[in-house]
Design a protein around this motif. Structure first.
Motif, PDB file in Angstrom:
ATOM      1  N   THR A 260       0.831  -1.196   0.000  1.00 52.04           N
ATOM      2  CA  THR A 260       0.000   0.000   0.000  1.00 52.04           C
ATOM      3  C   THR A 260       0.870   1.253   0.000  1.00 52.04           C
ATOM      4  OG1 THR A 260      -0.134  -0.113   2.415  1.00 52.04           O
ATOM      5  CG2 THR A 260      -1.940  -1.102   1.158  1.00 52.04           C
ATOM      6  N   VAL A 261       0.433   2.246  -0.761  1.00 54.35           N
ATOM      7  CA  VAL A 261       1.181   3.483  -0.919  1.00 54.35           C
ATOM      8  C   VAL A 261       0.243   4.657  -0.685  1.00 54.35           C
ATOM      9  CG1 VAL A 261       2.609   4.863  -2.477  1.00 54.35           C
ATOM     10  CG2 VAL A 261       2.640   2.364  -2.649  1.00 54.35           C
ATOM     11  N   LEU A 262       0.723   5.688  -0.004  1.00 56.73           N
ATOM     12  CA  LEU A 262      -0.018   6.936   0.167  1.00 56.73           C
ATOM     13  C   LEU A 262       0.746   8.045  -0.539  1.00 56.73           C
ATOM     14  CD1 LEU A 262      -1.011   6.627   3.945  1.00 56.73           C
ATOM     15  CD2 LEU A 262      -2.433   6.158   1.941  1.00 56.73           C
ATOM     16  N   LYS A 263       0.052   8.803  -1.391  1.00 57.42           N
ATOM     17  CA  LYS A 263       0.696   9.862  -2.159  1.00 57.42           C
ATOM     18  C   LYS A 263       0.674  11.165  -1.369  1.00 57.42           C
ATOM     19  CE  LYS A 263       0.727  12.189  -6.639  1.00 57.42           C
ATOM     20  NZ  LYS A 263       0.760  13.573  -6.107  1.00 57.42           N
ATOM     21  N   LEU A 264       1.827  11.829  -1.308  1.00 57.60           N
ATOM     22  CA  LEU A 264       1.954  13.070  -0.559  1.00 57.60           C
ATOM     23  C   LEU A 264       2.373  14.208  -1.477  1.00 57.60           C
ATOM     24  CD1 LEU A 264       3.789  11.801   2.663  1.00 57.60           C
ATOM     25  CD2 LEU A 264       1.350  11.756   2.111  1.00 57.60           C
ATOM     26  N   ASN A 265       1.562  15.251  -1.535  1.00 57.04           N
ATOM     27  CA  ASN A 265       1.938  16.470  -2.247  1.00 57.04           C
ATOM     28  C   ASN A 265       2.577  17.487  -1.305  1.00 57.04           C
ATOM     29  OD1 ASN A 265       0.421  15.250  -4.376  1.00 57.04           O
ATOM     30  ND2 ASN A 265       0.020  17.278  -5.215  1.00 57.04           N
ATOM     31  N   MET A 266       2.265  17.395  -0.028  1.00 56.87           N
ATOM     32  CA  MET A 266       2.794  18.336   0.952  1.00 56.87           C
ATOM     33  C   MET A 266       4.187  17.903   1.404  1.00 56.87           C
ATOM     34  SD  MET A 266      -0.596  19.220   3.169  1.00 56.87           S
ATOM     35  CE  MET A 266      -2.043  19.897   2.339  1.00 56.87           C
ATOM     36  N   GLY A 267       5.023  18.888   1.701  1.00 57.61           N
ATOM     37  CA  GLY A 267       6.418  18.604   1.987  1.00 57.61           C
ATOM     38  C   GLY A 267       6.759  18.376   3.440  1.00 57.61           C
ATOM     39  N   ASP A 268       5.800  18.495   4.342  1.00 58.08           N
ATOM     40  CA  ASP A 268       6.089  18.388   5.767  1.00 58.08           C
ATOM     41  C   ASP A 268       6.419  16.940   6.138  1.00 58.08           C
ATOM     42  OD1 ASP A 268       6.077  18.379   8.573  1.00 58.08           O
ATOM     43  OD2 ASP A 268       4.553  19.951   8.659  1.00 58.08           O
ATOM     44  N   PRO A 269       7.618  16.657   6.687  1.00 56.03           N
ATOM     45  CA  PRO A 269       7.961  15.289   7.082  1.00 56.03           C
ATOM     46  C   PRO A 269       7.011  14.704   8.123  1.00 56.03           C
ATOM     47  CG  PRO A 269       9.927  16.649   6.974  1.00 56.03           C
ATOM     48  CD  PRO A 269       8.756  17.581   6.836  1.00 56.03           C
ATOM     49  N   ARG A 270       6.300  15.572   8.846  1.00 51.89           N
ATOM     50  CA  ARG A 270       5.359  15.048   9.835  1.00 51.89           C
ATOM     51  C   ARG A 270       4.188  14.333   9.170  1.00 51.89           C
ATOM     52  NH1 ARG A 270       5.104  20.589  13.261  1.00 51.89           N
ATOM     53  NH2 ARG A 270       5.095  21.335  11.106  1.00 51.89           N
ATOM     54  N   ILE A 271       3.849  14.722   7.961  1.00 46.39           N
ATOM     55  CA  ILE A 271       2.801  14.009   7.230  1.00 46.39           C
ATOM     56  C   ILE A 271       3.312  12.632   6.816  1.00 46.39           C
ATOM     57  CG2 ILE A 271       1.303  14.056   5.195  1.00 46.39           C
ATOM     58  CD1 ILE A 271       1.254  17.082   5.413  1.00 46.39           C
ATOM     59  N   VAL A 272       4.597  12.539   6.495  1.00 47.92           N
ATOM     60  CA  VAL A 272       5.200  11.230   6.233  1.00 47.92           C
ATOM     61  C   VAL A 272       5.054  10.341   7.463  1.00 47.92           C
ATOM     62  CG1 VAL A 272       7.338  10.016   5.669  1.00 47.92           C
ATOM     63  CG2 VAL A 272       6.825  12.213   4.577  1.00 47.92           C
ATOM     64  N   GLU A 273       5.298  10.912   8.639  1.00 49.41           N
ATOM     65  CA  GLU A 273       5.161  10.125   9.866  1.00 49.41           C
ATOM     66  C   GLU A 273       3.723   9.666  10.083  1.00 49.41           C
ATOM     67  OE1 GLU A 273       7.335  10.691  13.419  1.00 49.41           O
ATOM     68  OE2 GLU A 273       8.441  12.407  12.626  1.00 49.41           O
ATOM     69  N   LEU A 274       2.753  10.513   9.761  1.00 50.22           N
ATOM     70  CA  LEU A 274       1.353  10.100   9.872  1.00 50.22           C
ATOM     71  C   LEU A 274       1.062   8.915   8.969  1.00 50.22           C
ATOM     72  CD1 LEU A 274      -0.516  13.528  10.060  1.00 50.22           C
ATOM     73  CD2 LEU A 274      -0.552  11.729  11.792  1.00 50.22           C
ATOM     74  N   ALA A 275       1.630   8.927   7.761  1.00 53.10           N
ATOM     75  CA  ALA A 275       1.454   7.787   6.853  1.00 53.10           C
ATOM     76  C   ALA A 275       2.079   6.533   7.452  1.00 53.10           C
ATOM     77  CB  ALA A 275       2.078   8.102   5.493  1.00 53.10           C
ATOM     78  N   GLY A 276       3.234   6.700   8.095  1.00 48.42           N
ATOM     79  CA  GLY A 276       3.868   5.569   8.754  1.00 48.42           C
ATOM     80  C   GLY A 276       3.041   5.028   9.897  1.00 48.42           C
ATOM     81  N   LEU A 277       2.467   5.925  10.677  1.00 48.80           N
ATOM     82  CA  LEU A 277       1.608   5.498  11.790  1.00 48.80           C
ATOM     83  C   LEU A 277       0.365   4.772  11.295  1.00 48.80           C
ATOM     84  CD1 LEU A 277       1.904   8.705  13.998  1.00 48.80           C
ATOM     85  CD2 LEU A 277       2.653   6.409  14.656  1.00 48.80           C
ATOM     86  N   ALA A 278      -0.070   5.100  10.082  1.00 52.82           N
ATOM     87  CA  ALA A 278      -1.245   4.426   9.505  1.00 52.82           C
ATOM     88  C   ALA A 278      -0.915   3.025   9.013  1.00 52.82           C
ATOM     89  CB  ALA A 278      -1.804   5.260   8.350  1.00 52.82           C
ATOM     90  N   GLY A 279       0.380   2.712   8.878  1.00 54.84           N
ATOM     91  CA  GLY A 279       0.774   1.365   8.481  1.00 54.84           C
ATOM     92  C   GLY A 279       1.027   1.181   6.997  1.00 54.84           C
ATOM     93  N   ALA A 280       1.139   2.264   6.227  1.00 58.18           N
ATOM     94  CA  ALA A 280       1.384   2.142   4.788  1.00 58.18           C
ATOM     95  C   ALA A 280       2.747   1.515   4.524  1.00 58.18           C
ATOM     96  CB  ALA A 280       1.300   3.514   4.119  1.00 58.18           C
TER      97      ALA A 280
END
Length: 270
Positions: free
Chosen positions: A19-39
């Protein structure tokens, strides 16, 4: 010291889906949220997003905290655009608008080490642990734990997709339904008959030649995509999910122009 193996490749080799989540925003904290979601991975973009190389490193570093891969869609262009994401320790790159087998071979030649390609070696960046691993280990890792996705997005590419799929040295094909439907005069019709037929042809060519199949969006066709052999699924994008959530919050409250009773406001102050 050990170089980090790819989570997506590990999952695919084990017969699992990724599973992949696409990120347009550059904030690394959004990357962490994707990680917490289990992607399994995040899709970062250098093609359409005003990111910079240093911030890309921060995003990749955030992903690794959660054993999450990073896929960087590159600017289509020269050697540095393809190699630098890997040197920032991205796990994979996605090259848009591939139109010929020669283009596919050129990408492989630039990013793979011998005997697969002729990648220039540095190893002094994050992907080589800053020269803290032997070059032989680094080169082997580049060829076995980093992956390359090629995008098929036009009628011209579709006509030669079997030739593109037969090129050795890369890992996945991803059909770009949005751009393809635009190119055939069906803007926004990602599930029209012509676009679906094209997608199926791309998927069949990929599987025939031992490539994995990835998709940019489910478009409500999860079961069909699985039947076609899709293994890597992009589930959504940060801007879409945030936009939907914000709209829902305002709507549930009563709308952007919901009236506030002045009587109740003054009553609460008494």
């Amino acid at each position: 010291m050990k170089l980090r193996p790819s989570r997506i490749l590990r999952e695919l080799r084990a017969g699992q889906n990724s599973t992949v989540l696409k990120l347009n925003m550059g904030d690394p904290r959004i990357v962490e949220l994707a990680g917490l979601a289990g992607a399994s991975a995040v899709w970062l973009c250098n093609e359409h997003v005003p990111n910079d190389w240093l911030n890309l490193e921060h995003q990749i570093r955030a992903a690794k905290l959660y054993d999450m891969d990073t896929v960087v869609r590159v600017n289509k262009g020269g050697y540095s655009e393809y190699v630098k994401p890997f040197e920032c320790d991205a796990t994979g790159i996605m090259v848009p608008h591939i139109t010929s087998a020669d283009e596919a071979r050129n990408v492989v030649d630039m990013v793979r080490c011998r005997p697969m390609g002729r990648k220039a070696l540095d190893a002094g960046n994050m992907d080589g642990l800053f020269c803290q691993v032997p070059l032989t280990e680094y080169a082997h890792h580049c060829n076995t734990e980093k992956f390359v996705i090629l995008q098929i997005e036009s009628p011209e590419a579709l006509e030669v997709v079997e030739e593109i799929a037969a090129v050795p040295g890369y890992d996945m094909l991803l059909f770009g339904a949005g751009d393809f439907s635009h190119r055939i005069g069906k803007l926004g019709q990602a599930t029209c008959a012509e676009t679906v037929a094209a997608r199926k042809r791309v998927h069949a060519a990929a599987i025939k030649h031992g490539k994995y199949v990835a998709v940019a969006s489910l478009f409500g066709q999860k079961d069909q995509l699985i039947e076609e052999g899709t293994r890597v699924f992009t589930l959504g994008a940060d801007v879409i999910e945030l936009g939907n959530a914000f709209h829902k919050l305002v709507k549930d409250f009563g709308g952007a122009n919901a009236a506030v009773s002045t009587d109740s406001v003054y009553a609460n102050k008494k």
